[in-house]
Design a protein around this motif. Structure first.
Motif, mmCIF file in Angstrom:
data_model
loop_
_atom_site.group_PDB
_atom_site.id
_atom_site.type_symbol
_atom_site.label_atom_id
_atom_site.label_comp_id
_atom_site.label_asym_id
_atom_site.label_seq_id
_atom_site.Cartn_x
_atom_site.Cartn_y
_atom_site.Cartn_z
ATOM 1 N N ALA A 286 0.833 -1.203 0.000
ATOM 2 C CA ALA A 286 0.000 0.000 0.000
ATOM 3 C C ALA A 286 0.869 1.256 0.000
ATOM 4 N N LEU A 287 1.937 1.243 0.795
ATOM 5 C CA LEU A 287 2.834 2.399 0.832
ATOM 6 C C LEU A 287 3.554 2.590 -0.497
ATOM 7 N N LEU A 288 4.002 1.489 -1.089
ATOM 8 C CA LEU A 288 4.697 1.589 -2.371
ATOM 9 C C LEU A 288 3.771 2.073 -3.486
ATOM 10 N N SER A 289 2.493 1.738 -3.367
ATOM 11 C CA SER A 289 1.544 2.128 -4.417
ATOM 12 C C SER A 289 1.312 3.634 -4.463
ATOM 13 N N THR A 290 1.702 4.331 -3.406
ATOM 14 C CA THR A 290 1.529 5.785 -3.394
ATOM 15 C C THR A 290 2.616 6.500 -4.201
ATOM 16 N N LEU A 291 3.645 5.759 -4.626
ATOM 17 C CA LEU A 291 4.735 6.367 -5.393
ATOM 18 C C LEU A 291 4.337 6.466 -6.859
ATOM 19 N N LEU A 292 3.375 7.316 -7.113
ATOM 20 C CA LEU A 292 2.837 7.498 -8.452
ATOM 21 C C LEU A 292 3.470 8.722 -9.111
ATOM 22 N N PRO A 293 3.270 8.883 -10.416
ATOM 23 C CA PRO A 293 3.749 10.111 -11.073
ATOM 24 C C PRO A 293 3.159 11.353 -10.415
ATOM 25 N N GLN B 252 -6.301 10.247 -5.389
ATOM 26 C CA GLN B 252 -6.015 9.050 -6.176
ATOM 27 C C GLN B 252 -4.986 8.166 -5.473
ATOM 28 N N ARG B 253 -3.999 8.785 -4.862
ATOM 29 C CA ARG B 253 -2.986 8.014 -4.132
ATOM 30 C C ARG B 253 -3.628 7.249 -2.970
ATOM 31 N N ILE B 254 -4.512 7.923 -2.238
ATOM 32 C CA ILE B 254 -5.192 7.273 -1.111
ATOM 33 C C ILE B 254 -6.051 6.116 -1.603
ATOM 34 N N GLN B 255 -6.755 6.329 -2.707
ATOM 35 C CA GLN B 255 -7.617 5.276 -3.251
ATOM 36 C C GLN B 255 -6.807 4.059 -3.669
ATOM 37 N N LEU B 256 -5.688 4.285 -4.357
ATOM 38 C CA LEU B 256 -4.874 3.163 -4.812
ATOM 39 C C LEU B 256 -4.230 2.442 -3.634
ATOM 40 N N ALA B 257 -3.719 3.207 -2.652
ATOM 41 C CA ALA B 257 -3.110 2.585 -1.477
ATOM 42 C C ALA B 257 -4.130 1.739 -0.723
ATOM 43 N N GLY B 258 -5.324 2.297 -0.530
ATOM 44 C CA GLY B 258 -6.363 1.542 0.172
ATOM 45 C C GLY B 258 -6.777 0.300 -0.582
ATOM 46 N N ALA B 259 -7.013 0.451 -1.881
ATOM 47 C CA ALA B 259 -7.437 -0.696 -2.688
ATOM 48 C C ALA B 259 -6.366 -1.780 -2.709
ATOM 49 N N THR B 260 -5.092 -1.382 -2.766
ATOM 50 C CA THR B 260 -3.998 -2.358 -2.763
ATOM 51 C C THR B 260 -3.968 -3.126 -1.447
ATOM 52 N N PHE C 71 -6.442 -3.513 0.786
ATOM 53 C CA PHE C 71 -7.640 -4.349 0.930
ATOM 54 C C PHE C 71 -7.538 -5.599 0.062
ATOM 55 N N SER C 72 -7.044 -5.415 -1.150
ATOM 56 C CA SER C 72 -6.944 -6.531 -2.075
ATOM 57 C C SER C 72 -6.002 -7.604 -1.547
ATOM 58 N N LEU C 73 -4.807 -7.180 -1.103
ATOM 59 C CA LEU C 73 -3.815 -8.149 -0.638
ATOM 60 C C LEU C 73 -4.245 -8.810 0.666
ATOM 61 N N ILE C 74 -4.919 -8.070 1.531
ATOM 62 C CA ILE C 74 -5.428 -8.678 2.766
ATOM 63 C C ILE C 74 -6.432 -9.781 2.445
ATOM 64 N N THR C 75 -7.315 -9.506 1.482
ATOM 65 C CA THR C 75 -8.331 -10.495 1.116
ATOM 66 C C THR C 75 -7.712 -11.689 0.405
ATOM 67 N N VAL C 76 -6.781 -11.437 -0.512
ATOM 68 C CA VAL C 76 -6.082 -12.540 -1.171
ATOM 69 C C VAL C 76 -5.273 -13.322 -0.137
ATOM 70 N N GLY C 77 -4.693 -12.622 0.845
ATOM 71 C CA GLY C 77 -3.968 -13.305 1.916
ATOM 72 C C GLY C 77 -4.871 -14.226 2.717
ATOM 73 N N ALA C 78 -6.119 -13.816 2.906
ATOM 74 C CA ALA C 78 -7.083 -14.686 3.595
ATOM 75 C C ALA C 78 -7.281 -15.978 2.815
ATOM 76 N N ALA C 79 -7.363 -15.850 1.486
ATOM 77 C CA ALA C 79 -7.507 -17.050 0.652
ATOM 78 C C ALA C 79 -6.291 -17.952 0.798
ATOM 79 N N ILE C 80 -5.105 -17.365 0.916
ATOM 80 C CA ILE C 80 -3.883 -18.161 1.094
ATOM 81 C C ILE C 80 -3.950 -18.936 2.407
ATOM 82 N N MET C 81 -4.471 -18.304 3.447
ATOM 83 C CA MET C 81 -4.574 -18.993 4.736
ATOM 84 C C MET C 81 -5.562 -20.157 4.658
#
Length: 345
Positions: free
Chosen positions: A104-111, A118-126, A128-138
């Protein structure tokens, strides 16, 4: 091993059995011995040891939910007795959360052209997405411990969790590339979420049928009835600010109506399953059941704002939605953690 540890070992081993009726007489015998409230005799210890041997043989040959070998069973019992049964699950949970925050922090390094919003939206979405995919991994990490029929049900649930996580990345990209101006995009955005909700429902339905629940709620009728009612309510509701055509709006209303129905019915049939399970297995199923409520809340929020008022990624509305989605991701992750914790070996 002292007598108290022996009784604790037998009690824990008995908790691993999914069908309590098969071991009722053994558990009853153990309860009679421990209820006497006196020092165990040599005969008592011999009886308790024979109960332990019976339970281990049952779990490795007749258990219907879990797939135990003698080695994996001994490992699970030993680690429970040592008090560190869930350490590996905790480590995996820490890795998933850490990677999600870092991404999420790295995703804020946009042009430089990207706005703060937009930075906040992308960081949040990133995140949330990885947390949910991480749940699937568990969930996936624990599936090898289960019998094939139950494992197949949870594989479908895992597919739904993964797709839901990936679909969360759609929203900021729609904003960045100004895709919302195209009517078809609102339909394409909703379809992966609808499919994720369907996979959740199908997997949960397969699971409850595996443990013997087969009634009206596991039939197709609740989906058809509930989805139709919600779709019609959305089609005929006042839509205040939307700029979409009537046809696109109505088609989206049908999608969101059924999207909301799937988690509601899933929660109902999950609640029905709780009484059929031994105590050890209730925790992950109860947590999965509780995770349905933030899913319902998120979809309901988007359903109302999207169908009635049109755009829903602006100002305070967007931040409320992001907060709700964050809660949804965390509850799904916790469901994966509890499932993983009792199913490690």
């Amino acid at each position: 091993m002292d007598n108290q540890k022996l009784v604790e070992k037998v009690t824990y081993t008995a908790s691993l059995v999914s069908n309590r009726q098969d071991i009722y007489d053994k558990v009853d015998t153990l309860s009679e011995i421990t209820a006497r409230g006196r020092q165990l005799t040599g005969q008592d210890i011999q009886t308790i040891s024979s109960i332990q041997d019976f339970l281990e043989d049952y779990l490795t040959t007749k258990e219907t939910m879990r797939s135990f070998t003698r080695e994996s069973l001994n490992l699970q019992i030993e680690q429970h007795m040592a008090g560190d049964t869930s350490q590996k699950s905790k480590n995996l949970l820490l890795v998933i959360v850490s990677l999600s925050v870092l991404a999420a922090l790295l995703s804020t390094l946009l042009p430089n052209s990207a706005t703060f919003e937009q930075r906040i939206q992308l960081a949040g979405a990133t995140a949330f997405s990885l947390i949910t995919v991480g749940a699937a991994i568990m969930f996936l990490n624990a599936l090898a411990s289960f019998k094939s029929q139950l494992r197949n049900a949870f594989l479908v649930i895992c597919a739904g969790v993964t797709l839901l996580g990936l679909s969360l990345l759609e929203q900021p990209f729609m904003e960045f590339f100004e895709l919302r101006q195209y009517p078809i995009v609102s339909i394409l955005y909703a379809l992966p979420i609808l499919l994720a909700a369907m996979l959740f429902y199908i997997g949960i339905k397969k699971y409850v049928q595996t443990i013997g629940i087969n009634n009206f709620w596991t039939s197709v009728w609740p989906i058809l009835i509930g989805g139709s009612i919600l779709s019609l309510a959305a089609v005929f509701s006042p839509h205040l600010t939307t700029t979409e055509s009537e046809a696109v709006h109505d088609f989206a209303a049908v999608i969101w109506g059924f999207m909301l129905t799937f988690p509601i019915v899933s929660a109902i049939i999950l609640k029905m399953s709780e009484k059929r399970l031994p105590d050890l297995y209730r925790s992950p199923i109860r947590t999965l059941y509780l995770s349905m409520f933030p899913i319902i809340a998120v979809v309901l929020y988007q359903f109302v704002v999207r169908i009635i008022a049109g755009p829903y990624m602006q100002g305070i509305v967007a931040y409320v939605l992001f907060s709700m989605v964050f809660l949804m991701g965390l509850t799904i992750l916790w469901a994966g953690y509890t499932f993983n914790k009792v199913s490690r070996y």
